[in-house]
Enzyme design. Structure first.
Site, PDB file in Angstrom:
ATOM      1  N   ASP A   1       9.700   8.093   0.641  1.00 31.48           N
ATOM      2  CA  ASP A   1       8.503   7.835  -0.467  1.00 31.48           C
ATOM      3  C   ASP A   1       8.664   6.874  -1.620  1.00 31.48           C
ATOM      4  OD1 ASP A   1       8.080   8.720  -2.819  1.00 31.48           O
ATOM      5  OD2 ASP A   1       9.698  10.512  -3.028  1.00 31.48           O
TER       6      ASP A   1
ATOM      7  N   PHE B   1      -9.656   8.435   4.991  1.00 26.83           N
ATOM      8  CA  PHE B   1      -9.879   9.434   4.111  1.00 26.83           C
ATOM      9  C   PHE B   1     -11.337   8.880   3.329  1.00 26.83           C
ATOM     10  CE2 PHE B   1      -7.065  13.151   3.268  1.00 26.83           C
ATOM     11  CZ  PHE B   1      -6.015  12.833   4.540  1.00 26.83           C
ATOM     12  N   GLU B   2     -11.116   7.716   3.109  1.00 24.57           N
ATOM     13  CA  GLU B   2     -12.578   7.545   2.554  1.00 24.57           C
ATOM     14  C   GLU B   2     -13.922   7.925   3.001  1.00 24.57           C
ATOM     15  OE1 GLU B   2     -13.133   3.203   1.630  1.00 24.57           O
ATOM     16  OE2 GLU B   2     -14.314   4.127   0.282  1.00 24.57           O
TER      17      GLU B   2
ATOM     18  N   LYS C   1      -3.120  22.865  -6.550  1.00 26.95           N
ATOM     19  CA  LYS C   1      -2.314  23.996  -6.489  1.00 26.95           C
ATOM     20  C   LYS C   1      -1.760  23.451  -7.440  1.00 26.95           C
ATOM     21  CE  LYS C   1      -2.332  27.619  -3.277  1.00 26.95           C
ATOM     22  NZ  LYS C   1      -0.640  28.129  -1.951  1.00 26.95           N
TER      23      LYS C   1
ATOM     24  N   GLU D   1       4.117   4.905   4.076  1.00 26.16           N
ATOM     25  CA  GLU D   1       4.268   5.925   4.470  1.00 26.16           C
ATOM     26  C   GLU D   1       5.861   7.154   4.168  1.00 26.16           C
ATOM     27  OE1 GLU D   1       0.899   7.942   4.818  1.00 26.16           O
ATOM     28  OE2 GLU D   1       3.086   9.504   4.985  1.00 26.16           O
TER      29      GLU D   1
ATOM     30  N   ASP E   1     -11.482  10.840  -3.726  1.00 26.36           N
ATOM     31  CA  ASP E   1     -12.154  11.508  -3.561  1.00 26.36           C
ATOM     32  C   ASP E   1     -12.175  12.713  -4.092  1.00 26.36           C
ATOM     33  OD1 ASP E   1     -11.144  12.353  -2.498  1.00 26.36           O
ATOM     34  OD2 ASP E   1     -11.838  12.867  -0.392  1.00 26.36           O
TER      35      ASP E   1
ATOM     36  N   GLU F   1       1.023  -1.190   0.234  1.00 22.33           N
ATOM     37  CA  GLU F   1      -0.195  -0.200  -0.002  1.00 22.33           C
ATOM     38  C   GLU F   1       0.759   1.255   0.251  1.00 22.33           C
ATOM     39  OE1 GLU F   1      -3.573   2.697   1.755  1.00 22.33           O
ATOM     40  OE2 GLU F   1      -2.967   1.340   3.127  1.00 22.33           O
TER      41      GLU F   1
ATOM     42  N   ASP G   1      -2.428  12.195  -1.694  1.00 20.38           N
ATOM     43  CA  ASP G   1      -3.333  14.281  -1.865  1.00 20.38           C
ATOM     44  C   ASP G   1      -3.163  14.102  -2.959  1.00 20.38           C
ATOM     45  OD1 ASP G   1      -2.627  13.864   0.772  1.00 20.38           O
ATOM     46  OD2 ASP G   1      -0.355  13.468   0.203  1.00 20.38           O
TER      47      ASP G   1
ATOM     48  N   THR H   1     -10.821   3.504   4.283  1.00 22.10           N
ATOM     49  CA  THR H   1      -9.659   4.037   5.094  1.00 22.10           C
ATOM     50  C   THR H   1      -9.917   5.835   5.561  1.00 22.10           C
ATOM     51  OG1 THR H   1      -9.290   5.492   3.529  1.00 22.10           O
ATOM     52  CG2 THR H   1      -8.103   3.258   2.620  1.00 22.10           C
TER      53      THR H   1
HETATM   54  C1  LIG Z   1      -4.491  11.873   1.952  1.00 21.19           C
HETATM   55  S1  LIG Z   1      -3.742  10.553   3.029  1.00 21.19           S
HETATM   56  C2  LIG Z   1      -4.482   9.454   2.133  1.00 21.19           C
HETATM   57  C3  LIG Z   1      -4.209   8.168   3.504  1.00 21.19           C
HETATM   58  C4  LIG Z   1      -4.536   6.921   3.360  1.00 21.19           C
HETATM   59  N1  LIG Z   1      -4.205   6.313   1.661  1.00 21.19           N
HETATM   60  C5  LIG Z   1      -6.262   7.131   3.630  1.00 21.19           C
HETATM   61  O1  LIG Z   1      -6.891   6.898   2.587  1.00 21.19           O
HETATM   62  O2  LIG Z   1      -6.734   7.295   4.711  1.00 21.19           O
HETATM   63  C6  LIG Z   1      -2.180  10.736   1.573  1.00 21.19           C
HETATM   64  C7  LIG Z   1      -1.047   9.675   2.490  1.00 21.19           C
HETATM   65  O3  LIG Z   1      -0.085   9.513   1.572  1.00 21.19           O
HETATM   66  C8  LIG Z   1       0.970  10.245   2.162  1.00 21.19           C
HETATM   67  N2  LIG Z   1       2.299  10.544   0.786  1.00 21.19           N
HETATM   68  C9  LIG Z   1       2.233  11.314   0.083  1.00 21.19           C
HETATM   69  N3  LIG Z   1       2.960  11.567  -0.557  1.00 21.19           N
HETATM   70  C10 LIG Z   1       4.027  10.494  -0.475  1.00 21.19           C
HETATM   71  C11 LIG Z   1       4.726   9.552  -1.255  1.00 21.19           C
HETATM   72  N4  LIG Z   1       5.702  10.054  -2.050  1.00 21.19           N
HETATM   73  N5  LIG Z   1       5.119   8.379  -0.468  1.00 21.19           N
HETATM   74  C12 LIG Z   1       4.554   7.605   0.210  1.00 21.19           C
HETATM   75  N6  LIG Z   1       3.152   8.250   1.167  1.00 21.19           N
HETATM   76  C13 LIG Z   1       3.207   9.762   0.444  1.00 21.19           C
HETATM   77  C14 LIG Z   1       0.478  10.824   3.065  1.00 21.19           C
HETATM   78  O4  LIG Z   1       1.944  11.217   3.781  1.00 21.19           O
HETATM   79  C15 LIG Z   1      -0.330  10.526   4.111  1.00 21.19           C
HETATM   80  O5  LIG Z   1      -0.346   9.908   4.554  1.00 21.19           O
END
Ligand SMILES: C[S@@+](CC[C@H](N)C(=O)[O-])C[C@H]1O[C@@H](n2cnc3c(N)ncnc32)[C@H](O)[C@@H]1O
Length: 255
Positions: free
Chosen positions: A125, A224-225, A152, A98, A184, A73, A148, A222
């Site tokens: 990353d 965010f869902e 912008k 993460e 979303d 994931e 994310d 999740t």
């Molecule tokens: C909007 S949140 C969604 C979290 C989870 N998947 C959910 O649906 O609840 C996006 C997550 O991706 C992580 N993230 C962003 N860019 C990333 C990257 N390049 N590698 C790993 N994680 C990343 C952020 O820190 C954040 O925790």
């Protein structure tokens, strides 16, 4: 964020994997968009900056101590999806990537408290991990839920889901494996589906759409869902199968 019970690094260690020899960062950009001169490599250091240090690919069987299939994931956040998936499917290994340390440790704590043997997390990353550390054809699925959006226009290059990322995911997924995506944000979902839809290495599986993530009893998969559904928002999801076709890096729809 609600504070989880605090566990020591030693207690969390079985649920944490640290990447060794991560690639050096690109030179920082000054406001003009040109590389900041202070961060430009010197002639002597140029080779060092350009070269990727050798990395050891992840050996899933060694990491998990079994030969079960592994699923990844990307962007686990607080780790709810992997918690439910690991509980529901003990015969599958789950690896969460993460980028924010406090979220990774929050998720690892959830898994440690339940002593789950089939889930590990890393703070890295995901683009780099998929590109440099995951052996080709070694995972059964990649899940990307609610990445994310970086609203912008000038920030969109920070998005995780790019043509290169999709190609690295395709390389990582074994033939017949799955790519699961959900968002979303309609525009970002459109970008993701445009990228994957243009790749012969993936075939859409509309009949599996609702399986994109195991739901909790409350009906979400999740955090965010849950937020999207609670505020009356829409959620778009798609599932793709990895085909035997070659992996291609398609044109970026966001330019
Ligand atoms: C909007 S949140 C969604 C979290 C989870 N998947 C959910 O649906 O609840 C996006 C997550 O991706 C992580 N993230 C962003 N860019 C990333 C990257 N390049 N590698 C790993 N994680 C990343 C952020 O820190 C954040 O925790």
């Amino acid at each position: 964020m609600r504070k989880p019970r605090r566990l020591s690094n030693e207690q969390l260690a079985p649920w944490v994997w640290e990447a060794q020899n991560l690639s050096p960062k690109k030179p920082a950009l000054a406001k003009s968009g040109e590389p900041d001169s202070a961060s430009l490599p010197t002639e002597e250091g140029l080779g060092k900056v350009a070269a990727r240090p050798p990395v050891t690919p992840i050996d899933w069987a060694a990491l998990f101590g079994n030969a079960n299939p592994t699923e990844i994931e990307v962007g686990t956040g607080k780790g709810l999806f992997l918690l439910n998936a690991a509980l529901a499917r003990p015969g599958t290994n789950f690896f969460g990537i993460e980028i924010v340390r406090k979220y990774q440790l929050y998720a690892a704590t959830r898994y440690a408290i339940r002593n789950l043997p089939n889930v590990k997390t890393t703070c890295s990353d995901a683009k780099v991990i998929l590109r440099d550390f995951v052996p080709a054809g070694s995972v059964a699925a990649v899940h990307v839920y609610f990445p994310d959006p970086w609203w912008k226009a000038r920030h969109k290059k920070r998005r995780v889901f790019t043509p290169e990322f999709a190609a690295d995911a395709a390389r990582a997924i074994a033939l017949g494996g799955r790519l699961y995506i959900a968002s979303d944000v309609e525009e970002y979902f459109g970008v993701m589906t445009a990228i994957v839809g243009a790749m012969p290495a993936f075939k859409v599986r509309p009949e599996e759409e609702q399986l994109a993530a195991p739901r909790t009893e409350a009906g979400f998969a999740t955090n965010f869902e849950r937020k999207a559904l609670e505020t009356g928002g829409s959620v778009w999801r798609a599932v793709y199968e990895r085909t035997p076709e070659p992996v291609t890096v398609v044109a970026d729809p966001v330019v």
